[in-house]
Enzyme design. Structure first.
Site, PDB file in Angstrom:
ATOM      1  N   ARG A 145     -10.309   1.714  -1.355  1.00 33.09           N
ATOM      2  CA  ARG A 145     -11.058   1.473   0.056  1.00 33.09           C
ATOM      3  C   ARG A 145     -12.590   2.408   0.020  1.00 33.09           C
ATOM      4  O   ARG A 145     -13.020   2.054  -0.036  1.00 33.09           O
ATOM      5  CB  ARG A 145     -10.284   2.640   0.901  1.00 33.09           C
ATOM      6  CG  ARG A 145      -8.594   2.279   0.714  1.00 33.09           C
ATOM      7  CD  ARG A 145      -8.392   1.074   1.100  1.00 33.09           C
ATOM      8  NE  ARG A 145      -6.972   0.439   1.293  1.00 33.09           N
ATOM      9  CZ  ARG A 145      -6.371  -0.798   1.578  1.00 33.09           C
ATOM     10  NH1 ARG A 145      -7.027  -1.716   1.632  1.00 33.09           N
ATOM     11  NH2 ARG A 145      -5.017  -0.996   1.651  1.00 33.09           N
ATOM     12  N   HIS A 166      -7.280  -0.696  -4.382  1.00 31.99           N
ATOM     13  CA  HIS A 166      -8.004  -0.423  -3.375  1.00 31.99           C
ATOM     14  C   HIS A 166      -8.556   0.735  -3.134  1.00 31.99           C
ATOM     15  O   HIS A 166      -7.052   1.642  -2.746  1.00 31.99           O
ATOM     16  CB  HIS A 166      -7.176  -0.933  -2.243  1.00 31.99           C
ATOM     17  CG  HIS A 166      -6.887  -2.675  -2.019  1.00 31.99           C
ATOM     18  ND1 HIS A 166      -7.360  -3.521  -1.645  1.00 31.99           N
ATOM     19  CD2 HIS A 166      -5.719  -3.384  -2.860  1.00 31.99           C
ATOM     20  CE1 HIS A 166      -7.468  -4.816  -1.973  1.00 31.99           C
ATOM     21  NE2 HIS A 166      -5.432  -4.300  -2.448  1.00 31.99           N
ATOM     22  N   HIS A 171      -4.943 -13.983  -4.210  1.00 30.82           N
ATOM     23  CA  HIS A 171      -3.783 -13.711  -3.518  1.00 30.82           C
ATOM     24  C   HIS A 171      -3.006 -14.691  -2.801  1.00 30.82           C
ATOM     25  O   HIS A 171      -3.511 -15.548  -2.117  1.00 30.82           O
ATOM     26  CB  HIS A 171      -4.623 -13.102  -2.087  1.00 30.82           C
ATOM     27  CG  HIS A 171      -3.103 -12.760  -1.506  1.00 30.82           C
ATOM     28  ND1 HIS A 171      -2.938 -10.987  -0.777  1.00 30.82           N
ATOM     29  CD2 HIS A 171      -1.785 -12.732  -0.887  1.00 30.82           C
ATOM     30  CE1 HIS A 171      -1.901 -10.962   0.118  1.00 30.82           C
ATOM     31  NE2 HIS A 171      -1.217 -12.380  -0.365  1.00 30.82           N
ATOM     32  N   ASP A 229      -1.557  -2.457  -8.115  1.00 35.03           N
ATOM     33  CA  ASP A 229      -1.958  -3.104  -6.217  1.00 35.03           C
ATOM     34  C   ASP A 229      -2.002  -1.714  -5.216  1.00 35.03           C
ATOM     35  O   ASP A 229      -1.419  -1.609  -4.212  1.00 35.03           O
ATOM     36  CB  ASP A 229      -1.174  -4.602  -5.266  1.00 35.03           C
ATOM     37  CG  ASP A 229      -1.264  -4.525  -3.944  1.00 35.03           C
ATOM     38  OD1 ASP A 229      -2.818  -4.653  -3.450  1.00 35.03           O
ATOM     39  OD2 ASP A 229      -0.575  -5.403  -3.230  1.00 35.03           O
ATOM     40  N   HIS A 255      -0.757  -9.922  -8.028  1.00 31.67           N
ATOM     41  CA  HIS A 255       0.688  -9.272  -7.408  1.00 31.67           C
ATOM     42  C   HIS A 255       1.743 -10.344  -6.797  1.00 31.67           C
ATOM     43  O   HIS A 255       2.092 -10.967  -6.086  1.00 31.67           O
ATOM     44  CB  HIS A 255       0.985  -8.657  -5.771  1.00 31.67           C
ATOM     45  CG  HIS A 255      -0.532  -9.286  -5.284  1.00 31.67           C
ATOM     46  ND1 HIS A 255      -0.221 -10.935  -4.418  1.00 31.67           N
ATOM     47  CD2 HIS A 255      -1.445  -8.266  -4.313  1.00 31.67           C
ATOM     48  CE1 HIS A 255      -0.717 -10.559  -3.535  1.00 31.67           C
ATOM     49  NE2 HIS A 255      -1.731  -9.354  -3.315  1.00 31.67           N
ATOM     50  N   HIS A 273      -3.207   3.761   2.479  1.00 29.20           N
ATOM     51  CA  HIS A 273      -3.826   3.775   4.241  1.00 29.20           C
ATOM     52  C   HIS A 273      -3.152   4.914   4.341  1.00 29.20           C
ATOM     53  O   HIS A 273      -2.831   6.258   4.294  1.00 29.20           O
ATOM     54  CB  HIS A 273      -3.012   2.670   5.217  1.00 29.20           C
ATOM     55  CG  HIS A 273      -3.200   1.215   4.924  1.00 29.20           C
ATOM     56  ND1 HIS A 273      -4.473   0.303   5.480  1.00 29.20           N
ATOM     57  CD2 HIS A 273      -1.612   0.625   3.792  1.00 29.20           C
ATOM     58  CE1 HIS A 273      -4.202  -1.004   4.969  1.00 29.20           C
ATOM     59  NE2 HIS A 273      -2.915  -0.737   4.257  1.00 29.20           N
ATOM     60  N   LYS A 326     -12.551 -11.546  -5.930  1.00 29.31           N
ATOM     61  CA  LYS A 326     -11.022 -11.889  -5.053  1.00 29.31           C
ATOM     62  C   LYS A 326     -11.507 -12.693  -4.445  1.00 29.31           C
ATOM     63  O   LYS A 326     -11.453 -12.990  -3.028  1.00 29.31           O
ATOM     64  CB  LYS A 326     -10.698 -10.803  -4.191  1.00 29.31           C
ATOM     65  CG  LYS A 326      -9.132 -10.489  -4.433  1.00 29.31           C
ATOM     66  CD  LYS A 326      -8.548 -10.694  -5.203  1.00 29.31           C
ATOM     67  CE  LYS A 326      -7.662 -10.996  -4.086  1.00 29.31           C
ATOM     68  NZ  LYS A 326      -6.340  -9.170  -3.689  1.00 29.31           N
ATOM     69  N   GLY A 377       1.287  -2.082   2.367  1.00 27.94           N
ATOM     70  CA  GLY A 377       0.152  -1.808   1.305  1.00 27.94           C
ATOM     71  C   GLY A 377       1.066  -0.182   1.140  1.00 27.94           C
ATOM     72  O   GLY A 377       1.300   0.751   2.446  1.00 27.94           O
TER      73      GLY A 377
END
Length: 401
Positions: free
Chosen positions: A65, A63, A167, A276, A209, A280, A145, A295
């Site tokens: 972001r 990710h 997921h 993964d 995952h 944040h 995804k 996460g």
């Protein structure tokens, strides 16, 4: 007159399943593998005792972001973290703000990558509203995804012949817990196999995952591939209980028996590794446990964690390379350009010192997310240099744009 070879390496390399002495030469973006006595007549020749050149790692679940979530991470900081972790290519998840589920937003994302990514950055599409929108995006992405909230819209994917990454957590088996250490029970282990059942009849499905032996067995029974993360095979729910939000992740850390079984599955089966990497902002992880987002970053710790298992004699160097380079490259359609060091492949590799030991200190991370459930661990394996398409992007703590 400028030399045709920008960067080379002379020393030990991982070549066709074993460590040999050789010389690597970049010919533009491509690699030439020559004998150990060959001249390394390049602008820069990396020749460092005690190091091994490995195929660059490929992380199929990241990710980055960016867009309207740049306070968490952005493609530049994520790619700097990747380089420091020996990763030369990443596949980015579409749950950004806005979501990358239409061609307009996808093009903005790809432009962002073009401006700022220091590694090869690839994109997954989110599940769009229509098959037509999916067709419009398909040639620009490595796959689609699917998140649990997308399960009601699987009809959009029925005729899609590309990669579908899932997921697997069925919402019917998921309930949040306000208590650290309990999420492995409230988000039931049976959520994974229940979600996987929804994908019978699809062709190219990969479950990401996977955190439970129940999920791993179901994926194998269905004939689909799956991956694991370092945190699900190395950490249990007691770490969540101890570290709170820092160790909060979806799917959650499991009880010790399941963690142990997942570790054995990784060690003994041909299973792919992903991070993964899900950063944040620090202030977000300081919210009360129930409210803080799941996460944490992983790009800078994954390869040292694997190399530590190698140094301890638990896995082979071939296992490190296959799980975190070759298999993800094949999944994403990047093989044989990536995932190997052979003449003709991309000159994208990482140089590691497997005898160097370093303590995990998150304040040193290149990621904006300066925390980790692995904080304080002493890990073997220092990334000395990372080369991407014949250019040194990272060397001895310095980045080169």
């Amino acid at each position: 007159m400028a030399k045709e070879c920008a960067v080379g390496y002379k020393g030990k390399i991982f070549y066709k399943g074993e460590v040999v002495e050789a010389t690597l030469i970049s010919e533009g973006e491509r690699l030439a593998v020559r004998g150990p006595s060959a001249a390394c007549d390049c602008e820069t020749c990396l020749e460092m005792r005690g190091t091994i050149a490995l195929p660059g790692m490929v992380d199929a679940h990241v990710h980055t972001r960016g867009l309207m979530l740049s306070h968490k991470e952005d493609p530049l900081t994520a790619s700097r973290a990747a380089l420091k972790g020996g990763v030369v290519a990443i596949a980015d998840m579409p749950n950004t703000l806005p979501k990358i589920n239409n061609l307009e937003i996808l093009k903005k994302r790809l432009e962002e990558f073009k401006r700022t990514c220091l590694v090869d950055c690839y994109q997954y599409a989110g599940v769009p509203e229509s098959p037509e929108e999916l067709r419009a995006m398909s040639k620009h992405v490595v796959g689609v995804k699917v998140y649990p909230e997308d399960y009601p819209n699987l009809h959009v994917l029925r005729n899609y012949d590309g990669l579908i990454v899932v997921h697997p957590e069925h919402p019917a088996f998921v309930k949040e817990s306000p208590d650290p250490g309990e999420r492995g029970l409230s988000r039931s282990p049976f959520a994974e196999p229940a979600a996987m059942e929804l994908f019978r009849g699809f062709s190219k499905v990969h479950f990401t995952h996977v955190s439970t032996p129940e999920g791993a067995r179901k994926a194998e029974e269905m004939g689909f591939t799956f991956d694991v993360t370092p945190h699900h095979i190395l950490l249990n729910n007691e770490v969540e209980k101890l570290k709170g939000c820092v160790a909060k992740v979806n799917p959650p850390l499991r009880d010790e028996p399941r963690r142990g079984m997942m570790f054995d599955i990784f060690v003994n089966k041909d299973v792919m590794m992903v991070t993964d990497h899900a950063p944040h902002a620090v202030w977000e992880k300081e919210l009360p446990f129930y409210d803080c987002p799941p996460g944490f970053p992983g790009l800078e710790t994954a390869l040292p964690l694997l190399l530590t298992l190698y140094k301890r004699g638990i896995i082979s160097l071939n296992k490190v390379v296959r799980s975190y380079s070759e298999l993800p490259a094949k999944l994403l359609g990047l093989w044989p350009d990536l995932g190997r060091l052979e003449t003709g492949s991309l000159a994208s590799f990482t140089v590691v010192d497997v005898n160097e030991r370093r303590r995990v200190e998150p304040w040193e991370f290149e990621s904006k997310a300066k925390y980790s459930p692995f904080e304080g661990m002493n890990l073997w394996g220092e990334v000395v240099a990372t080369v991407v398409r014949g250019k040194i992007r990272y060397f001895s703590g310095n980045f080169y744009y």
